[in-house]
Design a protein around this motif. Structure first.
Motif, PDB file in Angstrom:
ATOM      1  N   PRO A 111      37.172 -47.834 -75.802  1.00 36.56           N
ATOM      2  CA  PRO A 111      36.231 -46.741 -76.033  1.00 36.56           C
ATOM      3  C   PRO A 111      35.023 -47.230 -76.808  1.00 36.56           C
ATOM      4  O   PRO A 111      35.023 -48.336 -77.349  1.00 36.56           O
ATOM      5  N   ALA A 112      33.989 -46.397 -76.864  1.00 36.56           N
ATOM      6  CA  ALA A 112      32.771 -46.768 -77.574  1.00 36.56           C
ATOM      7  C   ALA A 112      33.078 -47.048 -79.041  1.00 36.56           C
ATOM      8  O   ALA A 112      33.938 -46.418 -79.651  1.00 36.56           O
ATOM      9  N   THR A 114      31.900 -46.840 -82.700  1.00 37.91           N
ATOM     10  CA  THR A 114      30.922 -46.076 -83.484  1.00 37.91           C
ATOM     11  C   THR A 114      30.242 -46.926 -84.558  1.00 37.91           C
ATOM     12  O   THR A 114      29.237 -46.517 -85.125  1.00 37.91           O
ATOM     13  N   PHE A 126      32.992 -48.528 -69.327  1.00 36.57           N
ATOM     14  CA  PHE A 126      33.803 -47.382 -69.750  1.00 36.57           C
ATOM     15  C   PHE A 126      34.808 -46.927 -68.694  1.00 36.57           C
ATOM     16  O   PHE A 126      35.589 -46.019 -68.922  1.00 36.57           O
ATOM     17  N   ILE A 129      38.717 -47.367 -69.581  1.00 38.21           N
ATOM     18  CA  ILE A 129      39.267 -46.478 -70.607  1.00 38.21           C
ATOM     19  C   ILE A 129      39.589 -45.114 -69.983  1.00 38.21           C
ATOM     20  O   ILE A 129      40.591 -44.475 -70.312  1.00 38.21           O
TER      21      ILE A 129
ATOM     22  N   THR B  91      35.875 -41.429 -73.733  1.00 37.02           N
ATOM     23  CA  THR B  91      35.207 -42.711 -74.011  1.00 37.02           C
ATOM     24  C   THR B  91      34.736 -42.801 -75.463  1.00 37.02           C
ATOM     25  O   THR B  91      34.194 -43.808 -75.885  1.00 37.02           O
ATOM     26  N   ARG B  92      34.907 -41.698 -76.182  1.00 31.82           N
ATOM     27  CA  ARG B  92      34.455 -41.544 -77.565  1.00 31.82           C
ATOM     28  C   ARG B  92      32.924 -41.545 -77.687  1.00 31.82           C
ATOM     29  O   ARG B  92      32.378 -41.720 -78.777  1.00 31.82           O
ATOM     30  N   MET B  93      32.270 -41.362 -76.574  1.00 32.12           N
ATOM     31  CA  MET B  93      30.805 -41.292 -76.607  1.00 32.12           C
ATOM     32  C   MET B  93      30.353 -40.014 -77.325  1.00 32.12           C
ATOM     33  O   MET B  93      29.214 -39.915 -77.771  1.00 32.12           O
ATOM     34  N   SER B  95      31.116 -39.212 -80.161  1.00 31.09           N
ATOM     35  CA  SER B  95      30.823 -39.493 -81.569  1.00 31.09           C
ATOM     36  C   SER B  95      29.584 -40.361 -81.729  1.00 31.09           C
ATOM     37  O   SER B  95      29.189 -40.710 -82.833  1.00 31.09           O
ATOM     38  N   ILE B  96      28.971 -40.736 -80.619  1.00 33.26           N
ATOM     39  CA  ILE B  96      27.771 -41.560 -80.673  1.00 33.26           C
ATOM     40  C   ILE B  96      26.546 -40.773 -80.231  1.00 33.26           C
ATOM     41  O   ILE B  96      25.471 -40.880 -80.820  1.00 33.26           O
TER      42      ILE B  96
END
Lengths: 168, 114
Positions: A111-112, A114, A126, A129, B91-93, B95-96
């Motif tokens: 994942p990205a 931070t 991506f 994931i 993708t947890r994007m 949090s970005i």
């Protein structure tokens, strides 16, 4: 782990029945067309829009990878897609005739991060994931000169449930 | 790629009128949006309320656009449908990138379409 027998006996007693089978050129527009067919097909079987969205996303990632990577160096080939279901799960079988996955193993997918500055954020990578988050029991095999990726997705399809097809 | 741009109090709002940002359209989308933003010295809000499908290629295009805008200005995406929100979350994007609800719906915007 053995893929077929043990797995299906765990999640359902029925033998999987065909949902969709397609042979198509490995290009992005053909993928769109197949995904549109899939959407229509699953909606007709009363799958929830969330389940349809997940399966569509998953297949988009997997099929796009074939175009971008398996057929990256050679002539554009075919993709053979087969979906079956047993009422609780959809089983996906994707075959292509391009180059093997590097190292013969499935990528992990990250994942990205931070902690990384915005300007340094990657603009790709991506896909895996998403695949790993949405698919279960993923297996990959190099079979002769083809790649075979199989996985399962928990999707409820009413059209194949007992009695569901009985309406006249 | 079908994009619609207008200004709301100094912010450039761009509404994506296509339903998909995927591998087939990501490059066109990125180029069209870059052209539209140009040397715009203002914050940008990307309205995705008409988009029902984004895959990792589409997400990559959004990251590229964020990089274009963010050195000087805020970039935000709005109106995420559930299937699109899921891609950001997994993708947890989320949090970005700056994700907002639907701030422009009170303006002269897109709610009139259908």
């Amino acid at each position: 782990m053995s893929h077929d027998g043990t797995l299906q006996s765990k999640v359902g007693l029925k033998t999987p029945v065909p949902v969709l089978a397609r042979d198509f050129d490995a290009d992005f527009q053909a993928i769109r067309d197949v995904l549109t067919d899939l959407r229509t097909c699953l909606a007709g079987k009363n799958a929830s829009s969330e389940d349809i969205g997940s399966l569509e996303l998953l297949l988009s990632e997997v099929l796009t990878n074939v175009v971008k990577h398996a057929y990256a160096d050679g002539p554009r080939g075919q993709i053979r897609l087969a979906l079956t279901c047993d009422g609780n799960s959809v089983y996906v079988d994707v075959r292509d005739f391009g180059s093997a996955l590097p190292g013969g193993a499935l990528p992990v997918g990250r994942p990205a991060d931070t902690q990384i500055h915005i300007q340094e954020q990657p603009e790709s990578g991506f896909g895996w994931i998403l695949i790993r988050a949405l698919a279960e029991d993923i297996s990959y095999a190099r079979e002769g000169s083809s790649n075979r990726l199989r996985f399962r997705v928990a999707v409820r399809l009413e059209g194949d449930g007992p009695g569901a097809a009985e309406t006249v | 790629m079908n994009l619609e741009a207008y200004r709301v109090e100094g912010t450039l709002v761009v509404t994506v009128r296509d339903s998909r940002i995927d591998a087939a359209s990501a490059v066109n989308f990125k180029d069209a949006l870059r052209d539209l933003i140009g040397d715009n010295a203002a914050p940008v809000t990307l309205d995705l309320s008409h988009v029902d499908f984004v895959d990792s290629s589409g997400l990559g295009a959004l990251v590229a656009i964020m990089k274009v805008v963010e050195p000087g200005h805020r970039f935000e995406v709005s109106g995420l449908q559930p299937n699109v929100e899921k891609v950001f979350r997994l993708t947890r994007m989320d949090s970005i990138m700056n994700i907002v609800g639907n701030p422009q719906s009170s303006g002269q915007d897109a709610s009139a379409s259908m």
